[in-house]
Design a protein around this motif. Structure first.
Motif, PDB file in Angstrom:
ATOM      1  N   ALA A   1       8.364   3.133  14.716  1.00 45.44           N
ATOM      2  CA  ALA A   1       7.320   3.260  15.581  1.00 45.44           C
ATOM      3  C   ALA A   1       6.119   2.483  15.538  1.00 45.44           C
ATOM      4  O   ALA A   1       5.463   2.019  16.316  1.00 45.44           O
ATOM      5  CB  ALA A   1       6.968   4.809  15.347  1.00 45.44           C
ATOM      6  N   TYR A   2       5.784   2.360  13.991  1.00 40.96           N
ATOM      7  CA  TYR A   2       5.094   1.225  13.796  1.00 40.96           C
ATOM      8  C   TYR A   2       5.016  -0.094  14.278  1.00 40.96           C
ATOM      9  O   TYR A   2       4.286  -0.788  14.634  1.00 40.96           O
ATOM     10  CB  TYR A   2       4.963   1.256  12.200  1.00 40.96           C
ATOM     11  N   LYS A   3       6.155  -0.463  14.048  1.00 40.05           N
ATOM     12  CA  LYS A   3       6.641  -1.981  14.261  1.00 40.05           C
ATOM     13  C   LYS A   3       6.624  -1.974  16.126  1.00 40.05           C
ATOM     14  O   LYS A   3       6.220  -2.870  16.730  1.00 40.05           O
ATOM     15  CB  LYS A   3       8.150  -2.277  14.144  1.00 40.05           C
ATOM     16  N   LYS A   4       7.203  -0.989  16.816  1.00 39.42           N
ATOM     17  CA  LYS A   4       6.885  -1.006  18.369  1.00 39.42           C
ATOM     18  C   LYS A   4       5.432  -0.794  18.673  1.00 39.42           C
ATOM     19  O   LYS A   4       4.901  -1.729  19.599  1.00 39.42           O
ATOM     20  CB  LYS A   4       7.533   0.520  18.855  1.00 39.42           C
ATOM     21  N   GLU A   5       4.644  -0.202  18.068  1.00 38.21           N
ATOM     22  CA  GLU A   5       3.196  -0.301  18.245  1.00 38.21           C
ATOM     23  C   GLU A   5       2.623  -1.520  18.179  1.00 38.21           C
ATOM     24  O   GLU A   5       1.606  -1.956  18.807  1.00 38.21           O
ATOM     25  CB  GLU A   5       2.287   0.703  17.440  1.00 38.21           C
ATOM     26  N   LYS A   6       2.844  -2.404  16.990  1.00 36.38           N
ATOM     27  CA  LYS A   6       2.482  -3.567  16.802  1.00 36.38           C
ATOM     28  C   LYS A   6       2.903  -4.560  17.613  1.00 36.38           C
ATOM     29  O   LYS A   6       2.034  -5.535  18.061  1.00 36.38           O
ATOM     30  CB  LYS A   6       2.885  -4.216  15.260  1.00 36.38           C
ATOM     31  N   LYS A   7       4.104  -4.417  18.232  1.00 37.61           N
ATOM     32  CA  LYS A   7       4.590  -5.371  19.179  1.00 37.61           C
ATOM     33  C   LYS A   7       3.948  -5.045  20.618  1.00 37.61           C
ATOM     34  O   LYS A   7       3.688  -6.183  21.185  1.00 37.61           O
ATOM     35  CB  LYS A   7       6.133  -5.077  19.425  1.00 37.61           C
ATOM     36  N   ALA A   8       3.654  -3.776  20.801  1.00 43.83           N
ATOM     37  CA  ALA A   8       2.894  -3.919  22.161  1.00 43.83           C
ATOM     38  C   ALA A   8       1.585  -4.124  21.900  1.00 43.83           C
ATOM     39  O   ALA A   8       1.080  -4.914  23.013  1.00 43.83           O
ATOM     40  CB  ALA A   8       3.043  -2.088  22.344  1.00 43.83           C
TER      41      ALA A   8
ATOM     42  N   ARG B   1       0.847  -1.148   0.070  1.00 42.39           N
ATOM     43  CA  ARG B   1       0.065   0.014  -0.042  1.00 42.39           C
ATOM     44  C   ARG B   1       0.659   1.310  -0.127  1.00 42.39           C
ATOM     45  O   ARG B   1       1.939   1.220   0.697  1.00 42.39           O
ATOM     46  CB  ARG B   1      -0.842  -0.058   1.264  1.00 42.39           C
ATOM     47  N   ASP B   2       0.461   2.355  -0.609  1.00 40.20           N
ATOM     48  CA  ASP B   2       1.147   3.551  -0.574  1.00 40.20           C
ATOM     49  C   ASP B   2       0.572   4.237   0.769  1.00 40.20           C
ATOM     50  O   ASP B   2      -0.363   3.892   1.547  1.00 40.20           O
ATOM     51  CB  ASP B   2       0.407   4.327  -1.627  1.00 40.20           C
ATOM     52  N   GLY B   3       1.556   5.167   1.114  1.00 41.96           N
ATOM     53  CA  GLY B   3       1.289   5.759   2.324  1.00 41.96           C
ATOM     54  C   GLY B   3       1.358   5.348   3.701  1.00 41.96           C
ATOM     55  O   GLY B   3       0.915   5.833   4.826  1.00 41.96           O
ATOM     56  N   VAL B   4       1.724   4.170   3.718  1.00 35.65           N
ATOM     57  CA  VAL B   4       2.040   3.573   4.882  1.00 35.65           C
ATOM     58  C   VAL B   4       3.711   3.571   5.427  1.00 35.65           C
ATOM     59  O   VAL B   4       4.543   3.710   4.608  1.00 35.65           O
ATOM     60  CB  VAL B   4       1.628   2.088   4.900  1.00 35.65           C
ATOM     61  N   HIS B   5       3.785   2.980   6.752  1.00 32.91           N
ATOM     62  CA  HIS B   5       5.601   3.069   7.111  1.00 32.91           C
ATOM     63  C   HIS B   5       5.475   1.959   8.053  1.00 32.91           C
ATOM     64  O   HIS B   5       5.447   1.814   9.069  1.00 32.91           O
ATOM     65  CB  HIS B   5       5.655   4.449   8.077  1.00 32.91           C
ATOM     66  N   MET B   6       5.435   0.596   7.209  1.00 30.52           N
ATOM     67  CA  MET B   6       5.377  -0.707   7.997  1.00 30.52           C
ATOM     68  C   MET B   6       6.619  -1.494   7.989  1.00 30.52           C
ATOM     69  O   MET B   6       6.702  -2.519   8.747  1.00 30.52           O
ATOM     70  CB  MET B   6       4.042  -1.584   7.069  1.00 30.52           C
ATOM     71  N   SER B   7       7.582  -1.093   6.625  1.00 27.46           N
ATOM     72  CA  SER B   7       8.380  -2.217   7.021  1.00 27.46           C
ATOM     73  C   SER B   7       9.705  -1.524   6.115  1.00 27.46           C
ATOM     74  O   SER B   7       9.586  -0.181   5.531  1.00 27.46           O
ATOM     75  CB  SER B   7       8.217  -3.242   5.964  1.00 27.46           C
ATOM     76  N   ILE B   8      10.559  -2.250   5.924  1.00 25.55           N
ATOM     77  CA  ILE B   8      11.954  -1.786   5.252  1.00 25.55           C
ATOM     78  C   ILE B   8      11.621  -1.137   3.806  1.00 25.55           C
ATOM     79  O   ILE B   8      12.139  -0.359   3.149  1.00 25.55           O
ATOM     80  CB  ILE B   8      13.153  -2.658   5.217  1.00 25.55           C
TER      81      ILE B   8
ATOM     82  N   THR C   1      13.014   5.598   3.117  1.00 19.71           N
ATOM     83  CA  THR C   1      13.595   6.445   2.158  1.00 19.71           C
ATOM     84  C   THR C   1      14.296   7.403   2.857  1.00 19.71           C
ATOM     85  O   THR C   1      15.139   8.039   2.009  1.00 19.71           O
ATOM     86  CB  THR C   1      12.471   6.908   1.201  1.00 19.71           C
ATOM     87  N   SER C   2      14.550   7.754   4.349  1.00 20.70           N
ATOM     88  CA  SER C   2      15.019   8.565   4.873  1.00 20.70           C
ATOM     89  C   SER C   2      15.098   8.251   6.325  1.00 20.70           C
ATOM     90  O   SER C   2      14.455   7.470   6.852  1.00 20.70           O
ATOM     91  CB  SER C   2      14.281   9.797   4.748  1.00 20.70           C
ATOM     92  N   VAL C   3      15.934   9.037   7.182  1.00 21.76           N
ATOM     93  CA  VAL C   3      15.997   8.934   8.533  1.00 21.76           C
ATOM     94  C   VAL C   3      14.522   9.081   9.143  1.00 21.76           C
ATOM     95  O   VAL C   3      14.038   8.154   9.986  1.00 21.76           O
ATOM     96  CB  VAL C   3      17.004  10.059   9.143  1.00 21.76           C
ATOM     97  N   GLU C   4      13.897   9.918   8.683  1.00 15.55           N
ATOM     98  CA  GLU C   4      12.424  10.368   9.292  1.00 15.55           C
ATOM     99  C   GLU C   4      11.383   9.237   8.760  1.00 15.55           C
ATOM    100  O   GLU C   4      10.850   8.362   9.936  1.00 15.55           O
ATOM    101  CB  GLU C   4      11.759  11.663   8.616  1.00 15.55           C
TER     102      GLU C   4
END
Length: 193
Positions: free
Chosen positions: A179-186, A158-165, A169-172
């Motif tokens: 943050a997404y991975k941390k949220e999923k783990k929690a 999907r476009d516009g997600v920040h789920m994986s490597i 594309t940048s430090v941000e």
């Protein structure tokens, strides 16, 4: 595709990933139980020690000697023995099945997204999730135009997600994925009770 990736944030590591399809495939293989940027820096360490990230050179290396290369501090992975063996197995499979051309996995005979996913899942160390993430990385950042790649990659496409490597594309964006991975783990931990 010649555009430089920004997965590690270290110019030489990112150049190697951008120029060598097998390096990118190896980084994805190493991406488990360590930070993403450390996993994708693994190919640079292999190049420094072996002089190459060519799958034929790795496959031709004695497995124990290659594992020793992976274990040399700083190690390629926190589990250098098992992951070194997996990289060797991956190189052997690419040489055997794709004549040493990792890019053939996603280009040979103009495969659709479903076929690329099937081929990725057939590689040593690539389960369903890892294969889908790598497929998304190819589509989002390496110019893969295979019909249906987004559908085959599932949510990772999907476009516009920040789920994986695939979305780094940048430090941000790396921080957003982290943050997404941390949220999923929690959430998973909370669901277990």
């Amino acid at each position: 595709m010649t555009e430089t990736l920004h997965l590690v944030g270290e110019p030489e590591a990112d150049r190697i990933l951008s120029e060598h399809p097998f390096a990118l495939l190896t980084g994805m293989l190493l991406d488990q139980q360590i930070p993403m940027e450390v996993a994708f820096d693994g190919p640079r360490k292999i190049v420094e020690r072996l002089g190459s990230i060519d799958p034929a050179a790795i496959a031709a290396a004695d497995p124990e000697e290659f594992i020793a290369i992976c274990a040399t501090p700083p190690a390629v992975h926190r589990f250098p023995r098992s992951m070194g063996q997996r990289v060797h197995d991956l190189a052997t499979a690419v040489v055997r099945d794709y004549d040493g051309d990792a890019a053939a996995i996603w280009t040979d005979e103009d495969p659709d997204g479903k076929e690329v996913l099937r081929r990725l899942k057939g590689l040593p160390g690539f389960g369903d999730q890892k294969a889908r993430i790598f497929l998304a990385l190819l589509g989002k950042q390496r110019g893969l135009t295979a019909v249906g790649w987004r559908e085959a990659a599932g949510d990772y496409g999907r476009d516009g997600v920040h789920m994986s490597i695939a979305d780094v594309t940048s430090v941000e964006s790396l921080q957003q994925v982290r943050a997404y991975k941390k949220e999923k783990k929690a959430a998973a931990k909370a669901a277990k009770g």
